[in-house]
Design a protein around this motif. Structure first.
Motif, PDB file in Angstrom:
ATOM      1  N   LEU A   1       8.117   1.539  -8.173  1.00  0.00           N
ATOM      2  CA  LEU A   1       7.083   1.535  -7.502  1.00  0.00           C
ATOM      3  C   LEU A   1       5.809   1.979  -8.411  1.00  0.00           C
ATOM      4  O   LEU A   1       5.871   2.637  -9.333  1.00  0.00           O
ATOM      5  CB  LEU A   1       7.027   2.403  -6.335  1.00  0.00           C
ATOM      6  N   GLY A   2       4.567   1.229  -8.338  1.00  0.00           N
ATOM      7  CA  GLY A   2       3.554   1.764  -9.341  1.00  0.00           C
ATOM      8  C   GLY A   2       2.205   1.530  -8.471  1.00  0.00           C
ATOM      9  O   GLY A   2       2.086   0.907  -7.337  1.00  0.00           O
ATOM     10  N   ILE A   3       1.048   2.002  -9.306  1.00  0.00           N
ATOM     11  CA  ILE A   3      -0.095   2.199  -8.556  1.00  0.00           C
ATOM     12  C   ILE A   3      -0.777   0.625  -8.673  1.00  0.00           C
ATOM     13  O   ILE A   3      -1.391   0.387  -7.732  1.00  0.00           O
ATOM     14  CB  ILE A   3      -1.094   2.867  -9.388  1.00  0.00           C
ATOM     15  N   TRP A   4      -0.146  -0.502  -9.048  1.00  0.00           N
ATOM     16  CA  TRP A   4      -0.428  -1.716  -9.082  1.00  0.00           C
ATOM     17  C   TRP A   4      -0.145  -2.267  -7.719  1.00  0.00           C
ATOM     18  O   TRP A   4      -0.848  -3.305  -7.286  1.00  0.00           O
ATOM     19  CB  TRP A   4       0.293  -2.478 -10.233  1.00  0.00           C
ATOM     20  N   MET A   5       0.579  -1.656  -6.984  1.00  0.00           N
ATOM     21  CA  MET A   5       1.070  -2.280  -5.507  1.00  0.00           C
ATOM     22  C   MET A   5      -0.278  -1.982  -4.633  1.00  0.00           C
ATOM     23  O   MET A   5      -0.309  -2.780  -3.655  1.00  0.00           O
ATOM     24  CB  MET A   5       2.363  -1.453  -5.034  1.00  0.00           C
ATOM     25  N   LEU A   6      -1.154  -0.913  -5.105  1.00  0.00           N
ATOM     26  CA  LEU A   6      -2.137  -0.574  -3.704  1.00  0.00           C
ATOM     27  C   LEU A   6      -3.239  -1.574  -3.811  1.00  0.00           C
ATOM     28  O   LEU A   6      -3.446  -2.199  -2.695  1.00  0.00           O
ATOM     29  CB  LEU A   6      -2.532   0.706  -4.303  1.00  0.00           C
TER      30      LEU A   6
ATOM     31  N   CYS B   1       0.860  -1.152   0.008  1.00  0.00           N
ATOM     32  CA  CYS B   1       0.156   0.137  -0.100  1.00  0.00           C
ATOM     33  C   CYS B   1       0.963   1.064  -0.067  1.00  0.00           C
ATOM     34  O   CYS B   1       0.600   2.240  -0.584  1.00  0.00           O
ATOM     35  CB  CYS B   1      -0.956   0.113   1.104  1.00  0.00           C
TER      36      CYS B   1
ATOM     37  N   GLY C   1       4.016   1.494  -1.084  1.00  0.00           N
ATOM     38  CA  GLY C   1       4.452   1.514  -2.722  1.00  0.00           C
ATOM     39  C   GLY C   1       3.503   2.225  -3.399  1.00  0.00           C
ATOM     40  O   GLY C   1       3.859   2.808  -4.306  1.00  0.00           O
ATOM     41  N   GLY C   2       2.297   1.701  -3.274  1.00  0.00           N
ATOM     42  CA  GLY C   2       1.375   2.062  -4.257  1.00  0.00           C
ATOM     43  C   GLY C   2       0.938   3.737  -4.144  1.00  0.00           C
ATOM     44  O   GLY C   2       0.822   4.272  -5.202  1.00  0.00           O
TER      45      GLY C   2
ATOM     46  N   SER D   1       3.710   5.919  -6.215  1.00  0.00           N
ATOM     47  CA  SER D   1       3.689   5.311  -7.277  1.00  0.00           C
ATOM     48  C   SER D   1       4.312   6.219  -8.339  1.00  0.00           C
ATOM     49  O   SER D   1       4.561   5.761  -9.742  1.00  0.00           O
ATOM     50  CB  SER D   1       2.231   4.943  -8.009  1.00  0.00           C
ATOM     51  N   PHE D   2       4.466   7.501  -7.952  1.00  0.00           N
ATOM     52  CA  PHE D   2       5.352   8.426  -8.654  1.00  0.00           C
ATOM     53  C   PHE D   2       6.783   8.184  -9.001  1.00  0.00           C
ATOM     54  O   PHE D   2       7.405   8.651  -9.873  1.00  0.00           O
ATOM     55  CB  PHE D   2       4.994   9.847  -8.290  1.00  0.00           C
TER      56      PHE D   2
END
Length: 103
Positions: free
Chosen positions: A60-65, A49, A51-52, A55-56
């Motif tokens: 790290l990316g939004i996929w982690m959330l 979460c 890492g999400g 995400s910038f």
């Protein structure tokens, strides 16, 4: 739909997604989802979460959330309801991913 059927759908959809993973990843995910593995699942979910949210940054990316929310859903009821709604949203848009019929 009531809350009980939503949670049943959540469990069923999670099982379908896990079955689509490669064998090694599926075994790891099932190991992590065992009730006695909360000590590994909660910190992992929190890190995903975090890492999400970051995400910038590269890697790290939004996929982690969503992945973090799915891990936390096993132990935190608030995250479980969010994850069930998130899976319902995906199932309405991509029903073939969950082996469901398009309505």
């Amino acid at each position: 739909m009531n809350k009980k059927s939503d949670m049943f759908l959540f469990d069923q959809r999670r099982s379908v997604l896990l079955a689509k993973l490669p064998d090694r990843l599926e075994k790891g995910a099932l190991w992590l989802l065992e009730p006695s593995r909360w000590w590994a699942r909660v910190p992992s979910g929190l890190l995903f979460c975090a890492g999400g949210v970051l995400s910038f940054l590269p890697v790290l990316g939004i996929w982690m959330l969503p992945l973090g929310l799915l891990l936390l859903a096993e132990d935190v009821s608030f995250c479980r309801s969010i994850s069930a709604k998130m899976m319902g949203w995906f199932a309405r848009r991509k029903p073939e991913l969950f082996g469901e019929q398009k309505i």
